[in-house]
Design an enzyme around this catalytic site. Structure first.
Site, PDB file in Angstrom:
ATOM      1  N   THR A 197       0.818  -1.258  -0.208  1.00 54.16           N
ATOM      2  CA  THR A 197      -0.185  -0.004   0.034  1.00 54.16           C
ATOM      3  C   THR A 197       0.904   1.464  -0.081  1.00 54.16           C
ATOM      4  O   THR A 197       1.932   1.180   0.699  1.00 54.16           O
ATOM      5  CB  THR A 197      -0.915  -0.023   1.329  1.00 54.16           C
ATOM      6  OG1 THR A 197      -1.457  -1.423   1.354  1.00 54.16           O
ATOM      7  CG2 THR A 197      -1.583   1.343   1.274  1.00 54.16           C
ATOM      8  N   VAL A 198       0.263   2.241  -0.433  1.00 51.53           N
ATOM      9  CA  VAL A 198       0.842   3.579  -0.067  1.00 51.53           C
ATOM     10  C   VAL A 198      -0.099   4.643   0.537  1.00 51.53           C
ATOM     11  O   VAL A 198      -1.382   4.535   0.262  1.00 51.53           O
ATOM     12  CB  VAL A 198       1.312   4.312  -1.550  1.00 51.53           C
ATOM     13  CG1 VAL A 198       2.445   3.423  -2.382  1.00 51.53           C
ATOM     14  CG2 VAL A 198       0.157   4.612  -2.409  1.00 51.53           C
TER      15      VAL A 198
END
Length: 534
Positions: A354-355
């Site tokens: 994820t970011v």
């Protein structure tokens, strides 16, 4: 706003970055500066967040992509709003079909794990509703990097190499060859500082931006995805794309020692953070000692078991999700915590989990935004000629017959990515988040406690050594975690081990508005994080 950051003057603002007119905090310096560029062009925090999110699909494809999902919490005009742009399983799939081929678990790679990408519509809808600039302007930094090249950051290179090693061993079918065509260069992943161009990404992002994502769900891009699905054993149909929509939702919040902590409601796991904080709030915290960490871990374990048992698409849960954070239920769960580590079990909320990036602008608007393909690049499937790495969020479904998160047609799975936000007395304090799969609610719990209980500034709250519960009585700690506390936790029955890979403990960003109207920001030391301020 008449209160200072989290109601205290910082004991030290050392290592924090402070700005007045705007701030963008991300895991990648190129993306942070892309967001700042949009702010300086007259865009607001939402425009900057989306510019940053699109840019991250290019400069950090190891963590997210065009074929992923996103969620956001948006503070605008004195109100907090939520966005859920996560995708559904195809209408043409079922638990029975998958179980007949793969047995009891949905595979990590391949079409069985693919859900419809929600990210492009999320970019379009959030800017339509809350932004000031058109998507075609917001997407320019990402298109430029993709077409003309960008230098690969050290952590991105490390993760790219790790994915290449895995994919080279397991992705043998012809349907995966497009991943290697798109993401390797002369047959290898890039080294730190290598210049990389992703021209297919550039073309696809440009089409999405010009059409406000319509081409992705009903035009040329949709046709390419459907064609690839049809040729290689996928499950997508036109109905999947025609029926998709981003949802704007009411955030769910819970008070923690005078602050309101906000999350996106299920299908995300943010409710786990809120339940754990609510359990922890019943204990008096005076010192950062073994007893404190024990109570943190036990609170989290109880909440996580509830999340695994009950979280799925909102409306398909067996009860309203807010029952998990009702005071009466939380009090009962708190009574299960003793001086010894327990093997947690789910409770019963019906008796009487994820970011990441954060952005802010000079008008006081703030955004907590998270985006992911899941498990790095996702399913291993890349749509030819597009740069679209399809996510594998469907891997999070269960194949158990009676499980609430059972795979069904057109259903959102239990989702790990969660943005967070803090308010007090109806005023915005700021966005926060810690990415990293099932580490996310654990990271949320720890950074909130660091700031509220121990008065850490945002950077110190992120820098503090973290722990991660991995099931049963097992707890991982970072190599710089206090050794004497780790030994005390072992005496309390926790199976403590040191994890040398700092990436296992998530990567976070925090932006807090202070009493002077400035933004006090922290970014993640465990990656290539950067705060860009104006």
């Amino acid at each position: 706003m008449n209160f200072s950051v989290l109601d205290y003057p910082f004991p030290s603002s050392r290592n924090c970055v402070i700005g007045r007119n705007g701030a963008v905090a991300t895991s990648n310096p190129l993306a942070s500066q892309a967001g700042l560029e949009i702010l300086k062009k007259g865009g607001n925090a939402v425009d900057a967040a989306v510019a940053t999110a699109i840019c991250l699909t290019v400069v950090e494809p190891t963590s997210n992509g065009i074929g992923g999902d996103n969620f956001a919490l948006i503070w605008k005009n004195g109100k907090l709003h939520g966005m859920n742009s996560s995708g559904y399983s195809p209408y043409g799939i079922s638990a029975e079909k998958v179980r007949s081929v793969y047995g009891s678990e949905i595979p990590r790679f391949g079409w069985e794990a693919v859900t419809l990408p929600g990210a492009p519509m999320g970019w379009a809808k959030i800017t339509e509703k809350f932004g000031t600039l058109p998507l075609r302007e917001i997407a320019k930094p990402a298109i430029d990097y993709a077409r003309n090249g960008f230098p690969v950051q050290p952590t991105v290179s490390e993760n790219w190499k790790r994915a290449f090693e895995i994919y080279g061993k397991v992705l043998k079918d012809d349907k995966y060859e497009n991943w290697f065509d798109t993401f390797t260069f002369n047959g290898r992943p890039p080294e730190p500082g290598d210049m990389v161009s992703l021209k297919d990404h550039a073309d696809t992002i440009e089409k999405i931006a010009k059409s406000n994502a319509k081409s992705f769900y009903g035009g040329e891009i949709a046709e390419r995805i459907l064609g690839f699905s049809s040729r290689t054993g996928g499950y997508f149909s036109e109905e999947d794309f025609d029926s998709y929509g981003t949802d704007f939702v009411d955030p769910v919040g819970k008070e923690y020692r005078g602050y309101e902590i906000w999350e996106i409601p299920p299908n995300g796991q943010g409710i786990i953070t809120l339940e754990a904080l609510a359990i922890l709030s019943g204990f008096e915290i005076t010192r950062r000692d073994a007893d404190f960490f024990h109570k943190q871990i036990e609170s989290l374990k109880l909440a996580f078991e509830d999340g695994k048992e009950f979280i799925t698409q909102s409306g398909k849960m067996p009860f309203s999700y807010d029952k998990l954070i009702e005071d009466g239920y939380v009090s009962k769960r708190r009574l299960e915590i003793s001086g010894e580590a327990i093997i947690p079990k789910a409770g019963n909320p019906t008796s009487s989990g994820t970011v990441y990036l954060a952005a802010a602008d000079r008008e006081g608007n703030m955004v907590s935004f998270i985006q992911s393909n899941y498990m790095g690049f996702g399913s291993g499937l890349v749509v030819p000629g597009t740069g679209i790495a399809l996510q594998n969020r469907g891997h999070g479904f269960s194949l158990e017959e009676k499980h609430v998160n059972r795979l069904e047609p057109h259903k959102r799975p239990y989702h790990t990515i969660i943005p967070g936000f803090i308010t007090k007395n109806g005023e915005a304090v700021g966005p926060f988040g810690v990415m990293g799969g099932f580490m996310q609610p654990q990271g949320h719990l720890q950074v909130i406690s660091n700031m509220v209980d121990f008065h850490h500034n945002p950077q110190a709250a992120l820098d503090a050594p973290r722990w991660q519960w991995t099931g049963g009585r097992n707890v991982l700690v970072e190599k710089d975690f206090e050794g004497n506390i780790a030994l005390e936790l072992q005496r309390k029955g926790h199976n403590v081990s040191v994890e040398i890979n700092s990436g296992a403990f998530g990567r976070g960003q925090i932006i807090i508005k202070d009493k002077n109207g400035c933004y006090v920001c922290g970014t993640e030391k465990r990656t290539d994080g950067m705060v860009a301020v104006w």
